[in-house]
Every structure is written in structure tokens, then in C-alpha cells.
Design a protein around this motif. Structure first.
Motif, short mmCIF file in Angstrom:
data_model
loop_
_atom_site.label_atom_id
_atom_site.label_comp_id
_atom_site.label_asym_id
_atom_site.label_seq_id
_atom_site.Cartn_x
_atom_site.Cartn_y
_atom_site.Cartn_z
N ARG A 1 3.37 10.14 -7.59
CA ARG A 1 4.07 10.40 -8.85
C ARG A 1 3.35 10.66 -9.90
NH1 ARG A 1 9.40 6.43 -8.35
NH2 ARG A 1 10.23 7.43 -6.71
N LYS A 2 2.18 9.96 -10.27
CA LYS A 2 1.35 10.09 -11.35
C LYS A 2 0.33 11.41 -11.13
CE LYS A 2 -0.56 6.43 -12.03
NZ LYS A 2 -1.15 4.95 -12.41
N HIS A 3 0.43 12.16 -9.97
CA HIS A 3 -0.48 12.86 -9.52
C HIS A 3 -2.05 12.42 -9.57
CE1 HIS A 3 2.73 15.83 -9.25
NE2 HIS A 3 3.02 15.54 -10.45
N GLN A 4 -2.05 11.29 -9.17
CA GLN A 4 -3.46 10.82 -9.04
C GLN A 4 -4.30 10.63 -7.85
OE1 GLN A 4 -3.79 7.17 -11.71
NE2 GLN A 4 -3.34 8.49 -13.53
N TRP A 5 -5.23 9.84 -7.47
CA TRP A 5 -5.95 9.72 -6.29
C TRP A 5 -4.73 9.02 -5.30
CZ3 TRP A 5 -6.83 4.70 -3.97
CH2 TRP A 5 -7.44 4.73 -3.09
N ARG A 6 -5.29 9.36 -3.94
CA ARG A 6 -4.09 8.95 -3.09
C ARG A 6 -4.91 8.10 -2.02
NH1 ARG A 6 0.27 11.97 -2.54
NH2 ARG A 6 1.07 10.45 -1.17
N ILE A 7 -4.06 7.40 -1.26
CA ILE A 7 -4.54 6.78 -0.13
C ILE A 7 -4.40 7.67 1.04
CG2 ILE A 7 -4.07 4.86 1.54
CD1 ILE A 7 -3.08 3.17 -1.11
N SER A 8 -5.27 7.87 1.91
CA SER A 8 -5.08 8.56 2.97
C SER A 8 -4.03 8.11 4.05
CB SER A 8 -6.66 8.95 3.81
OG SER A 8 -6.92 7.83 4.55
N VAL B 1 0.86 -1.14 0.05
CA VAL B 1 -0.13 0.09 0.03
C VAL B 1 0.83 1.31 0.12
CG1 VAL B 1 -1.63 1.38 1.32
CG2 VAL B 1 -2.06 -1.11 1.06
N PHE B 2 2.05 1.34 0.71
CA PHE B 2 2.99 2.27 0.65
C PHE B 2 3.46 2.52 -0.89
CE2 PHE B 2 2.51 2.78 5.42
CZ PHE B 2 2.86 3.91 5.53
N GLY B 3 3.89 1.34 -1.43
CA GLY B 3 4.51 1.44 -2.50
C GLY B 3 3.49 1.91 -3.61
N PHE B 4 2.21 1.72 -3.66
CA PHE B 4 1.26 2.15 -4.23
C PHE B 4 0.76 3.49 -4.31
CE2 PHE B 4 -3.38 2.63 -5.35
CZ PHE B 4 -3.27 2.39 -6.67
#
Length: 84
Positions: free
Chosen positions: A24-31, A15-18
Motif C-alpha cells: 500500500r505504501k509502494h515500498q520494498w516487498r517480501i518476495s 508477514v502477509f500483513g506486513f
């Protein structure tokens, strides 16, 4: 218990890697709360490994303080489990 911790750490590491990949892709992030809860549920080693390997969240002091508190909680819980 060991199998649970192994799986929890592998999932947390992934999950940290994802999340870093998403950043890096400036997309949706995990809180951050999700990352901390995964760490609290037994994934501290996976989280720390992911933070170091992916260089993720290591410069954000507010997260590091919360993560340190999670580590302390996990250490105390583990100590109590081993002791009883």
C-alpha cells in the motif's frame, strides 16, 4: 509440534500483513517465494488467514496456484506424520 505450528502460523500471518502494508505504501516487498516457503514450513493457516483478512494475493492467479500446491504438500506431510 503444536507450539511450532502456532508460532509458524502467527509469523506467516504477520508477514502477509506486513507485505500488504508495504504494498500500500509502494515500498520494498517480501518476495512471493518467501511467502510460499513460510506457508510450506507450517504456516498455511496463517497465510490463508492473512490472504483473506488483508485481501492480499487473492486476485493473483499464479500465486494462488502455487499456494494451492503448498497446501496440498502440507496436507500430505501432515497426514504422513499423523499416520506414523
Amino acid at each position: 509440534m503444536i507450539i511450532f505450528l502456532l508460532i509458524a502460523n502467527l509469523i506467516t500471518f504477520g508477514v502477509f500483513g506486513f507485505d500488504k502494508w508495504q504494498a500500500r505504501k509502494h515500498q520494498w516487498r517480501i518476495s512471493e517465494n518467501t511467502l510460499l516457503v513460510l506457508s510450506l514450513l507450517g504456516g498455511v493457516v496463517g497465510a490463508a488467514s492473512g490472504m483473506i483478512l488483508f485481501h492480499h494475493k487473492v486476485s493473483k492467479k499464479s500465486f494462488l496456484v502455487k499456494f494451492f500446491i503448498v497446501v496440498l504438500i502440507d496436507v500430505v506431510v501432515l497426514y504422513r506424520l499423523i499416520r506414523h
